[in-house]
Design an enzyme around this catalytic site. Structure first.
Site, PDB file in Angstrom:
ATOM      1  N   GLU A  71     -11.638  -2.722   1.258  1.00 47.45           N
ATOM      2  CA  GLU A  71     -10.844  -3.612   2.107  1.00 47.45           C
ATOM      3  C   GLU A  71     -10.849  -3.022   3.499  1.00 47.45           C
ATOM      4  O   GLU A  71     -10.406  -1.898   3.714  1.00 47.45           O
ATOM      5  CB  GLU A  71      -9.403  -3.700   1.596  1.00 47.45           C
ATOM      6  CG  GLU A  71      -9.169  -4.848   0.663  1.00 47.45           C
ATOM      7  CD  GLU A  71      -7.693  -5.045   0.348  1.00 47.45           C
ATOM      8  OE1 GLU A  71      -6.836  -4.549   1.109  1.00 47.45           O
ATOM      9  OE2 GLU A  71      -7.405  -5.672  -0.680  1.00 47.45           O
ATOM     10  N   ASP A  98       3.027  -5.523   7.608  1.00 46.62           N
ATOM     11  CA  ASP A  98       2.637  -4.135   7.381  1.00 46.62           C
ATOM     12  C   ASP A  98       3.715  -3.168   7.820  1.00 46.62           C
ATOM     13  O   ASP A  98       4.482  -3.445   8.744  1.00 46.62           O
ATOM     14  CB  ASP A  98       1.335  -3.830   8.138  1.00 46.62           C
ATOM     15  CG  ASP A  98       0.139  -4.442   7.448  1.00 46.62           C
ATOM     16  OD1 ASP A  98      -0.108  -4.070   6.288  1.00 46.62           O
ATOM     17  OD2 ASP A  98      -0.525  -5.306   8.042  1.00 46.62           O
TER      18      ASP A  98
END
Lengths: 411, 266
Positions: free
Chosen positions: B49, B60
């Site tokens: 990823e 995040d």
């Protein structure tokens, strides 16, 4: 430069029929959030859709707006300022006279009551100038809710008085040091808190941005401004204004004023964005006048960003307008041609601030000073019998240190 | 069969749990990215990823946010990320690469242009954190270009919605192991296990579990019930400050090797 996909702008017959059931205003709005937020947003949407039609809730809201906020706020004909400008009459909608000193309380009272009905004991908020933080802390104190306010470290520095006010009201103010340390970063941080603590926490967003249902809900709570003003114009002047104007950062006070007038096609609608040191300088926050369609903070709207899609750091003398996005309904009104959005520079806002102070005895917030500057421009274009309605969204007490510093004065 | 499907099929045949490391493209340095990707594969990664830096990564935590900020400060953009995938493909045509990021960089790049360039570079899938199912119509050009749209599922996802996600899932379904941001420290393994078991029984796509996996121990616990384990913040944190590409490569290998071993011992 990459060109964004062309936007389909629907032919709009009824501007009060938006957003659609998906929370979209044409191409704009929506729910661009991580999967973890879809459930809390669905819960909020369901609760709000129920409450907005609940007579008991609406009666409680109405009582609070009357007895706690001090509504209705008056219309005030700024006669000396109008004479000085030498054009149409400038009429001010005095949201600066509300409890806590700005329109922001209209929304926090509403969302606070929604939080209470949803049984959430903790509220969080993001704030730029601190007005929304103060309004949230105020409502939290009154309803007995715990309150945490996220605020960019840069904004904390330039809005010390509001930071202290929030603390006096019992709120915890959390400095945000990521990114540009301003409103957008505070919003990111508040969103993270919400994702993590969603079971007991209600997120009071302070502007008509964010994912659906926020742009609709915050608009609904602020729309009282335009409803009152439209009725007051008819009562006091016997007709609707020729033009209406308000400052646009995220756009809550502006949509609050504009919404009731949207279907009055003869009323010209102009939003004043922060042009900072001039749009050509790159140091501004004029998302609609100089941005492009993109996705930020949960909705599709006009944003200021570079060719890599990175959100730009904005500039404005007023912290409350210092935001690289804008509410999706404004994006929709721009593309539908119903409203115009223009830039007002720091210098023009400062000039309007001083004029209003000296000619009318009113210290406007720096945000609202942009609207006053725009009202003066509009008044100049109209004959003396013309009427320009301007939302004086907040008072300027919070800004005296910023103004003194800019003008080299030690207070 | 796509590279992602092939990889999960061979993992299943071998009875192994997939290891999916996440790195932010451009951190700890733009020079290190391609070497790091190869190092991850050598240390046992089954799929990579690659995070596309974004200025406002709402979902995040601080670790990945700061990595994004550092990459942006070095001028890294979507074009660089695609170029690095292309370079990686010159030596590795087997390991699937999924780009993970936010919608605005893709929107500004243009969906058609992005889809064509990503497919040409050798990208296999795209996970756009802030583009839920309801807003996915804009991703049609990506699908047309053969890119898999990786979907997120969360503990807060309602049953009806979960059924819908299981139905449309392709490549793999990424189960976020709790309702928080990336890099947070909470993880109730038993709770995740029962939910993931339920999803696996309903989805034809394999299920990868992430958010909160920090080390060999937590990875191993998850391996007991997931098709693959995603490890992000802890790796990004380990790479932070690596002065040279060689050092970044060494750190990545040191970090990943015990996790790979723990997964294989399972």
């Amino acid at each position: 430069m990459a060109t964004p996909a062309p936007l389909a702008t629907p032919a709009v017959t009824d501007f009060h029929a938006w957003p659609d059931p998906h929370g979209r205003f044409g191409q704009f709005g929506g729910q661009y959030v991580a999967e973890t937020l879809m459930a809390p947003l669905a819960e909020l949407t369901e609760a709000y859709e129920r409450l907005r039609k609940d007579p008991e809730f609406l009666a409680e809201l109405d009582r609070d707006l009357t007895h706690y906020v001090g509504r209705p706020s008056p219309l005030y004909h700024a006669e000396r300022l109008s004479a000085h400008v030498g054009g149409a009459r400038i009429i001010l909608k005095r949201e600066d006279l509300n409890h806590t000193g700005a329109h922001k309380i209209n929304n926090t009272i509403g969302q606070g009551l929604v939080a209470k009905r949803m049984g959430k004991p903790r509220i969080i908020a993001e704030t730029g100038a601190g007005q929304h933080g103060v309004a949230s802390a105020t409502v939290a104190a009154r309803l007995g809710l715990k309150c945490v306010v996220y605020m960019g470290a840069t904004d904390i520095e330039r809005q010390k008085i509001n930071v202290y006010r929030m603390k006096l009201l019992g709120a915890e103010v959390v400095p945000v040091t990521s990114g540009s340390k301003t409103l957008k970063d505070a919003l990111n941080e508040a969103m993270r808190d919400w994702v993590t603590n969603v079971a007991d926490t209600f997120y009071i967003i302070g502007t008509v941005a964010g994912p659906h249902p926020y742009p609709m809900m915050v608009r609904d709570f602020n729309a009282i401004v335009g409803r009152e003003a439209r009725a007051q114009m008819l009562t006091e002047y016997g007709r609707l204004p020729d033009a209406i104007t308000a400052c646009v950062g995220g756009g809550s006070n502006a949509i609050g004023l504009f919404h009731e007038f949207l279907n009055d096609r003869d009323v010209r609608i102009v939003g004043a964005e922060a042009a900072g040191e001039g749009i050509g300088s790159g140091l501004h926050a004029a998302s609609l006048a100089a941005g492009r369609p993109g996705v930020l903070h949960g909705n599709r709207t006009y944003v200021l960003c570079d060719d890599n899609g990175q959100i730009a750091e904005t500039h404005s003398i007023s912290a409350g307008l210092d935001y690289p996005g804008v509410g999706p309904e404004h994006a929709f009104l721009k593309d539908a041609g119903r409203a115009e959005y223009v830039g007002v520079t720091d210098a023009e806002a400062m000039e309007a601030f001083h004029l209003l102070a000296r000619m009318e005895g009113i210290l406007p917030a720096l945000e609202s000073s942009h609207a006053v500057a725009q009202a003066m421009k509009l008044a100049r274009e109209l004959p003396r019998e013309g009427l320009v309605l301007c939302n004086l969204s907040g008072r300027g007490d919070k800004d005296v240190h910023t103004i003194a510093a800019r003008e080299g004065v030690t207070v | 069969m796509s590279r992602i499907d092939q990889r999960f099929a061979s993992l299943k045949a071998a009875g192994r749990t997939g290891l999916i490391p996440f790195i932010t493209a451009g951190d700890p340095s733009p020079e290190a990215v391609v070497a790091l990707m190869h190092a991850l594969v050598e240390a046992g990664a089954d799929l990579i990823e690659l995070g596309v830096p974004f200025s406002d990564p709402m979902a995040d935590g601080p670790v990945i946010q700061h990595a994004s900020e550092r990459a942006i400060a070095r001028g890294v953009g979507l074009g660089d990320v695609l170029r690095w995938v292309g370079e990686f493909r010159q030596r590795d045509t087997d390991t699937p690469v999924v780009l993970m990021g936010y919608l605005n960089p893709v929107e500004i790049h243009g969906y058609e242009a992005f889809a064509a360039e990503a497919a040409t570079a050798g990208v296999d899938g795209v996970l756009l954190v802030d583009c839920p199912l309801e807003e996915s119509a804009v991703l049609e050009p990506l699908r047309a270009a053969g890119l898999k749209t990786i979907r997120l599922a969360a503990p807060t996802t309602a049953p009806a919605r979960m059924a819908q996600l299981c139905e449309v899932a392709e490549g793999f379904l990424y189960y976020v192991s709790f309702a928080g941001i990336t890099g947070a420290g909470r993880l109730s393994t038993r709770d995740i296990a029962s939910r993931v078991a339920d999803i696996r029984s309903r989805a034809s796509a394999p299920v990868a579990v992430g958010f909160g996996v920090r080390d060999a121990q937590s990875a191993k616990e998850i391996a007991a019930f997931a098709d693959a384990v995603v490890i992000g913040s802890a790796l990004v944190e380990r790479l932070d400050g690596a002065g040279t590409a060689d050092e970044a490569v060494a750190r990545a290998k040191d970090f990943l090797a015990p996790i790979r071993a723990a997964l294989d011992a399972h």
